[in-house]
Design a protein around this motif. Structure first.
Motif, short mmCIF file in Angstrom:
data_model
loop_
_atom_site.label_atom_id
_atom_site.label_comp_id
_atom_site.label_asym_id
_atom_site.label_seq_id
_atom_site.Cartn_x
_atom_site.Cartn_y
_atom_site.Cartn_z
N ALA A 1 0.85 -1.20 0.00
CA ALA A 1 0.00 0.00 0.00
C ALA A 1 0.88 1.24 0.00
O ALA A 1 1.96 1.26 0.61
CB ALA A 1 -0.91 0.01 1.22
N LEU A 2 0.44 2.29 -0.68
CA LEU A 2 1.22 3.51 -0.78
C LEU A 2 1.01 4.41 0.43
O LEU A 2 -0.10 4.55 0.94
CB LEU A 2 0.84 4.29 -2.04
CG LEU A 2 1.34 3.76 -3.38
CD1 LEU A 2 0.83 4.64 -4.50
CD2 LEU A 2 2.86 3.70 -3.41
N ALA B 1 -7.77 -1.53 -6.86
CA ALA B 1 -8.55 -2.74 -7.10
C ALA B 1 -8.65 -3.62 -5.86
O ALA B 1 -9.64 -4.33 -5.67
CB ALA B 1 -7.93 -3.54 -8.25
N TYR B 2 -7.64 -3.57 -4.99
CA TYR B 2 -7.60 -4.46 -3.83
C TYR B 2 -7.80 -3.71 -2.51
O TYR B 2 -7.49 -4.24 -1.44
CB TYR B 2 -6.25 -5.20 -3.79
CG TYR B 2 -6.02 -6.06 -5.01
CD1 TYR B 2 -6.51 -7.35 -5.08
CD2 TYR B 2 -5.33 -5.57 -6.11
CE1 TYR B 2 -6.31 -8.14 -6.20
CE2 TYR B 2 -5.12 -6.34 -7.24
CZ TYR B 2 -5.62 -7.63 -7.28
OH TYR B 2 -5.43 -8.40 -8.39
N PHE B 3 -8.34 -2.52 -2.56
CA PHE B 3 -8.35 -1.69 -1.36
C PHE B 3 -9.17 -2.29 -0.23
O PHE B 3 -8.83 -2.10 0.95
CB PHE B 3 -8.89 -0.28 -1.67
CG PHE B 3 -8.80 0.62 -0.47
CD1 PHE B 3 -7.59 1.21 -0.13
CD2 PHE B 3 -9.90 0.85 0.34
CE1 PHE B 3 -7.48 2.01 0.99
CE2 PHE B 3 -9.80 1.65 1.47
CZ PHE B 3 -8.59 2.23 1.80
N GLU B 4 -10.23 -3.00 -0.53
CA GLU B 4 -11.05 -3.57 0.55
C GLU B 4 -10.28 -4.54 1.44
O GLU B 4 -10.69 -4.80 2.57
CB GLU B 4 -12.28 -4.29 -0.03
CG GLU B 4 -13.37 -3.36 -0.52
CD GLU B 4 -13.22 -2.96 -1.98
OE1 GLU B 4 -14.14 -2.37 -2.55
OE2 GLU B 4 -12.13 -3.24 -2.54
N PHE B 5 -9.15 -5.04 0.95
CA PHE B 5 -8.34 -5.97 1.74
C PHE B 5 -7.25 -5.27 2.55
O PHE B 5 -6.50 -5.92 3.28
CB PHE B 5 -7.67 -6.99 0.82
CG PHE B 5 -8.64 -7.86 0.07
CD1 PHE B 5 -9.31 -8.90 0.70
CD2 PHE B 5 -8.91 -7.62 -1.27
CE1 PHE B 5 -10.21 -9.70 0.01
CE2 PHE B 5 -9.80 -8.42 -1.98
CZ PHE B 5 -10.46 -9.45 -1.33
N ASP C 1 -1.16 -5.73 1.66
CA ASP C 1 -2.47 -5.17 2.02
C ASP C 1 -3.51 -5.62 1.01
O ASP C 1 -4.58 -5.02 0.91
CB ASP C 1 -2.40 -3.64 2.04
CG ASP C 1 -1.88 -3.13 3.37
OD1 ASP C 1 -2.66 -3.12 4.34
OD2 ASP C 1 -0.69 -2.76 3.46
N ALA C 2 -3.22 -6.68 0.27
CA ALA C 2 -4.12 -7.19 -0.75
C ALA C 2 -4.60 -8.59 -0.37
O ALA C 2 -4.42 -9.03 0.77
CB ALA C 2 -3.42 -7.20 -2.11
N ASN C 3 -5.20 -9.30 -1.31
CA ASN C 3 -5.63 -10.68 -1.05
C ASN C 3 -4.65 -11.68 -1.66
O ASN C 3 -5.04 -12.78 -2.05
CB ASN C 3 -7.05 -10.92 -1.59
CG ASN C 3 -7.11 -10.92 -3.10
OD1 ASN C 3 -6.30 -10.26 -3.77
ND2 ASN C 3 -8.07 -11.64 -3.67
#
Length: 359
Positions: free
Chosen positions: A169-170, A191-195, A299-301
């Protein structure tokens, strides 16, 4: 061979983008949500689609107003239908943005390793691609990022947070620094922010202060709606209006719009799997690190991990390890990053299978 056809010179010798689609017991290579849709969601989507069938002789709402209204409501941050645009996946959304703000004679810049579709979308729209580099830990230094922007003066800047394939994550300072240096559009792919882990800020918080900022999202990952193909972006209303110049007429079918709206209405049930997936992601990270492997913070899935080498420290070829995993019935992803492989965080049983195969 297609190279015998009069195709564009810059497309000759290329191969289509796509991950291997192999029928194996454990498929963890494309960052899909491993959980099937709950029965109540299936029923709701079925009813919504059924209601549209009688009128399929008519074109859909080409502006998808109801869907965009629902998406704005989901995003919050004071956004309205005027701030949101939707298309068939975030790839099409990003392609439309490049068609509008990129193109021949213009430049797009991104920081790699990152999502491999970004330069391909640039090529497809005739936009020159400049590949800047991330730091060794896969982060981006704000000052160095701003320096790259000033050096190349791109018309479109791609930032990916959480980044694919690293999961990084930035820091908001990076986005702010890029916005301060860029004269063109700054696109943040979330695209993956919810994770993302708790406390990770979204670029959506910056929208009200930056007219040229665009934040793209998708329903493919956290919502488990990959087969539904629905991506969208949030931006200043003028950016939304500008994209209308290149969008195809009636690009979102009535069935897609109805299914996506039904899924959004059932978001509590759909997003219930996010915490479970995050637990498996963190389990993969901790277990691989305990085994002595270098693993990127995620921070993604999904998790990016370095392939272990011999006692001399030489890296194994990731292609060899990828094949050995496949031989054991576990499909993961070779993203072309030397010495590294990526695995999707799935169900507990899928994680068990992956860790056992890795052992």
């Amino acid at each position: 061979m297609i190279d015998d056809l009069p195709i564009r010179e810059d497309l000759k010798g290329k191969t289509p983008y796509g991950a291997p689609q192999i029928d194996v017991p454990v498929r963890l290579n494309t960052n899909e949500n491993s959980y099937a849709l709950p029965d109540e969601v299936v029923e709701a989507i079925g009813k919504a689609v059924q209601a549209e069938l009688r009128d399929l002789n008519r074109y859909p709402d080409r502006n998808a107003v109801a869907l965009r209204t629902d998406l704005a409501d989901y995003l919050g941050h004071g956004l309205t239908v005027a701030n949101v645009w939707a298309a068939n996946g975030s790839n099409e959304v990003q392609q439309q943005l490049l068609q509008t703000f990129g193109g021949p004679g213009r430049t797009a810049l991104g920081f790699g390793p990152s999502y491999s579709m970004h330069p391909l979308l640039a090529q497809g729209t005739g936009t020159r691609w400049v590949g800047a580099l991330r730091d060794p830990d896969f982060g981006i230094n704000p000052d160095k990022a701003a320096e790259e922007i000033r050096r190349h003066d791109p018309d479109v800047v791609f930032l990916c947070s959480p980044n694919n394939p690293t999961g990084t994550a930035l820091d908001p300072e990076v986005i702010t620094a890029v916005l301060g240096a860029a004269k063109g559009i700054v696109l943040v792919d979330e695209a993956y922010f919810e994770f993302a882990r708790p406390g990770t800020p979204s670029a959506l918080t910056l929208l009200g202060r930056h007219r040229r900022l665009v934040v793209t999202r998708t329903m493919s990952k956290a919502f488990g709606f990959a087969g539904g193909r629905l991506g969208y972006f949030a931006a200043d209303p003028d950016v939304v209006d500008a994209v209308q110049l290149v969008r195809l007429p009636y690009h979102l079918s009535s069935l897609t719009q109805a299914a996506a709206r039904a899924a959004l209405a059932q978001r509590t049930a759909l997003l219930a799997t996010v915490d479970a997936i995050k637990q498996q992601r963190d389990r993969i990270v901790s277990t691989l690190r305990e085994r002595g492997l270098r693993v990127a913070d995620s921070d993604a899935n999904f998790v990016l991990f370095e392939v272990g080498g011999d006692q001399k420290g030489d890296q194994k070829d990731q292609k060899e390890v990828w094949q050995r995993m496949l031989d054991r019935g576990v499909l993961i992803r070779d993203v072309g990053l030397q010495g590294w492989l990526r695995v999707t965080a799935g169900t507990p049983a899928e994680t068990d299978a992956f860790l056992e195969a890795m052992a």
